[in-house]
Write a protein that holds these residues in place. Structure first.
Motif, PDB file in Angstrom:
ATOM      1  N   LEU A 255       0.519  -1.486  -0.024  1.00 18.79           N
ATOM      2  CA  LEU A 255       0.118   0.066  -0.046  1.00 18.79           C
ATOM      3  C   LEU A 255       1.135   1.117  -0.047  1.00 18.79           C
ATOM      4  CD1 LEU A 255      -2.630  -1.128   2.127  1.00 18.79           C
ATOM      5  CD2 LEU A 255      -3.096  -1.247  -0.011  1.00 18.79           C
ATOM      6  N   ILE A 256       2.661   1.797   0.587  1.00 15.19           N
ATOM      7  CA  ILE A 256       3.127   2.217   0.566  1.00 15.19           C
ATOM      8  C   ILE A 256       4.395   1.727   0.146  1.00 15.19           C
ATOM      9  CG2 ILE A 256       2.030   3.735   2.316  1.00 15.19           C
ATOM     10  CD1 ILE A 256       3.941   2.498   4.512  1.00 15.19           C
ATOM     11  N   THR A 257       4.934   3.198  -0.400  1.00 14.14           N
ATOM     12  CA  THR A 257       6.499   3.126  -0.617  1.00 14.14           C
ATOM     13  C   THR A 257       6.780   4.169   0.498  1.00 14.14           C
ATOM     14  OG1 THR A 257       6.594   4.464  -1.826  1.00 14.14           O
ATOM     15  CG2 THR A 257       6.517   1.687  -2.678  1.00 14.14           C
ATOM     16  N   ARG A 258       8.418   3.716   0.944  1.00 15.62           N
ATOM     17  CA  ARG A 258       8.921   4.808   1.358  1.00 15.62           C
ATOM     18  C   ARG A 258       9.949   5.181   1.251  1.00 15.62           C
ATOM     19  NH1 ARG A 258       9.031   3.308   7.527  1.00 15.62           N
ATOM     20  NH2 ARG A 258       7.630   0.952   7.470  1.00 15.62           N
ATOM     21  N   SER A 259      11.094   6.450   0.778  1.00 23.51           N
ATOM     22  CA  SER A 259      11.339   7.048   0.194  1.00 23.51           C
ATOM     23  C   SER A 259      12.892   8.037   0.893  1.00 23.51           C
ATOM     24  CB  SER A 259      11.278   7.431  -1.127  1.00 23.51           C
ATOM     25  OG  SER A 259      10.650   8.964  -1.145  1.00 23.51           O
ATOM     26  N   PRO A 260      14.019   8.238   0.830  1.00 24.16           N
ATOM     27  CA  PRO A 260      14.410   9.067   1.592  1.00 24.16           C
ATOM     28  C   PRO A 260      13.620  10.164   0.962  1.00 24.16           C
ATOM     29  CG  PRO A 260      16.412   7.626  -0.429  1.00 24.16           C
ATOM     30  CD  PRO A 260      14.386   7.359  -0.248  1.00 24.16           C
ATOM     31  N   ASP A 261      14.584  11.375   2.030  1.00 28.82           N
ATOM     32  CA  ASP A 261      13.772  12.387   2.413  1.00 28.82           C
ATOM     33  C   ASP A 261      14.845  13.502   1.340  1.00 28.82           C
ATOM     34  OD1 ASP A 261      13.008  15.677   2.537  1.00 28.82           O
ATOM     35  OD2 ASP A 261      12.447  15.149   4.661  1.00 28.82           O
ATOM     36  N   PRO A 262      14.571  13.682   0.432  1.00 31.23           N
ATOM     37  CA  PRO A 262      15.284  15.141  -0.208  1.00 31.23           C
ATOM     38  C   PRO A 262      16.443  16.211   0.857  1.00 31.23           C
ATOM     39  CG  PRO A 262      14.156  15.599  -1.691  1.00 31.23           C
ATOM     40  CD  PRO A 262      13.242  14.191  -0.320  1.00 31.23           C
ATOM     41  N   THR A 263      15.642  16.592   1.526  1.00 25.37           N
ATOM     42  CA  THR A 263      16.360  17.952   1.724  1.00 25.37           C
ATOM     43  C   THR A 263      16.359  17.225   3.566  1.00 25.37           C
ATOM     44  OG1 THR A 263      13.626  18.015   3.493  1.00 25.37           O
ATOM     45  CG2 THR A 263      13.675  19.220   1.566  1.00 25.37           C
ATOM     46  N   ASP A 264      16.423  16.404   3.701  1.00 25.97           N
ATOM     47  CA  ASP A 264      17.014  15.169   5.930  1.00 25.97           C
ATOM     48  C   ASP A 264      16.824  13.961   5.516  1.00 25.97           C
ATOM     49  OD1 ASP A 264      17.144  14.524   8.048  1.00 25.97           O
ATOM     50  OD2 ASP A 264      15.743  16.204   9.002  1.00 25.97           O
ATOM     51  N   ALA A 265      18.461  13.485   5.003  1.00 29.19           N
ATOM     52  CA  ALA A 265      18.157  12.209   4.597  1.00 29.19           C
ATOM     53  C   ALA A 265      18.100  11.193   5.377  1.00 29.19           C
ATOM     54  CB  ALA A 265      19.839  11.657   4.282  1.00 29.19           C
ATOM     55  N   ARG A 266      17.874  11.577   7.244  1.00 28.99           N
ATOM     56  CA  ARG A 266      18.002  10.761   8.551  1.00 28.99           C
ATOM     57  C   ARG A 266      15.835  10.463   8.287  1.00 28.99           C
ATOM     58  NH1 ARG A 266      19.167  14.933  12.387  1.00 28.99           N
ATOM     59  NH2 ARG A 266      18.151  16.148  11.485  1.00 28.99           N
ATOM     60  N   ARG A 267      15.283  11.055   7.677  1.00 25.40           N
ATOM     61  CA  ARG A 267      13.900  11.084   7.069  1.00 25.40           C
ATOM     62  C   ARG A 267      13.420   9.925   5.654  1.00 25.40           C
ATOM     63  NH1 ARG A 267      10.557  16.690   8.654  1.00 25.40           N
ATOM     64  NH2 ARG A 267      11.377  16.677   6.440  1.00 25.40           N
ATOM     65  N   ALA A 268      12.301   9.188   5.917  1.00 21.14           N
ATOM     66  CA  ALA A 268      11.968   8.976   4.729  1.00 21.14           C
ATOM     67  C   ALA A 268      10.498   9.559   4.636  1.00 21.14           C
ATOM     68  CB  ALA A 268      11.789   7.408   5.113  1.00 21.14           C
ATOM     69  N   LEU A 269      10.063   9.894   3.078  1.00 19.87           N
ATOM     70  CA  LEU A 269       8.618  10.207   3.230  1.00 19.87           C
ATOM     71  C   LEU A 269       7.695   8.898   2.716  1.00 19.87           C
ATOM     72  CD1 LEU A 269       9.981  13.491   0.763  1.00 19.87           C
ATOM     73  CD2 LEU A 269       8.865  13.294   3.470  1.00 19.87           C
ATOM     74  N   VAL A 270       6.804   8.910   2.684  1.00 19.47           N
ATOM     75  CA  VAL A 270       5.972   7.906   3.066  1.00 19.47           C
ATOM     76  C   VAL A 270       5.058   8.111   1.543  1.00 19.47           C
ATOM     77  CG1 VAL A 270       4.168   6.030   3.573  1.00 19.47           C
ATOM     78  CG2 VAL A 270       6.004   6.835   5.069  1.00 19.47           C
ATOM     79  N   HIS A 271       4.661   7.995   0.284  1.00 24.30           N
ATOM     80  CA  HIS A 271       3.976   7.325  -0.240  1.00 24.30           C
ATOM     81  C   HIS A 271       3.289   6.557  -1.179  1.00 24.30           C
ATOM     82  CE1 HIS A 271       6.088  11.375  -2.001  1.00 24.30           C
ATOM     83  NE2 HIS A 271       7.113  10.563  -1.902  1.00 24.30           N
TER      84      HIS A 271
END
Length: 166
Positions: free
Chosen positions: A93-109
């Motif tokens: 249902l989702i994927t995660r990708s690195p946040d381009p502004t902060d590599a410590r976080r992931a964005l959920v799509h």
């Protein structure tokens, strides 16, 4: 004149307490349990679970949030959100990708699978509301919504950890 003894529990004002099955806490709990059962069966047919619904709805509203943003937006605690997202990723249902502004976080799509069931989830929610409110007038539905909002506000205060006085 002698004071009469009360049979059973009393309310703070001294009036007899209603039977357990007529108390608001019992009725609301029973309604929540039945609502959860109805949602669970219908969501399972779409490949989702009730615990995933808050995150799905938040992502439908604003895709690409972080786990912390989703937890804050939905009122779900971080550890619970982490488990939900892990299951949602497993279920496609989702994927995660690195946040381009902060590599410590992931964005959920959302995935195409999650996007494809959006209309079905909304129809499911609308259908359950329609059936649950069958026989209620529009005014009663509005009043019930307002009363439940007030109940939630009161319970949020009640559920908050006590403040220390030391």
């Amino acid at each position: 004149m002698e004071a009469q003894e009360q049979d059973g529990p009393v309310q703070p004002d001294g009036a007899p307490a209603p039977p357990a099955d007529r108390m608001v806490c019992y009725t609301v709990n029973q309604a929540a349990r039945l609502l959860t059962q109805a949602v669970t069966h219908r969501l399972a047919a779409l490949g989702a679970a009730p615990g995933q619904l808050p995150a799905l709805l938040a992502l439908y509203e604003n895709d690409g949030q972080t786990q912390a943003e989703l937890a804050r937006h939905t009122g779900v605690e971080q550890p619970t959100m982490a488990l939900n997202l892990k299951r949602m990723e497993r279920d496609g249902l989702i994927t995660r990708s690195p946040d381009p502004t902060d590599a410590r976080r992931a964005l959920v799509h959302l995935t195409k699978t999650a996007t494809a069931i959006r209309a079905d989830i909304q129809a499911l929610r609308t259908g359950i509301d329609t059936q649950a409110l069958d026989g209620f007038t529009r005014a009663e539905q509005t009043q019930l919504g307002s009363l439940l909002d007030r109940l939630v506000t009161n319970l949020q205060t009640l559920a908050a950890p006590p403040t220390s006085t030391t």
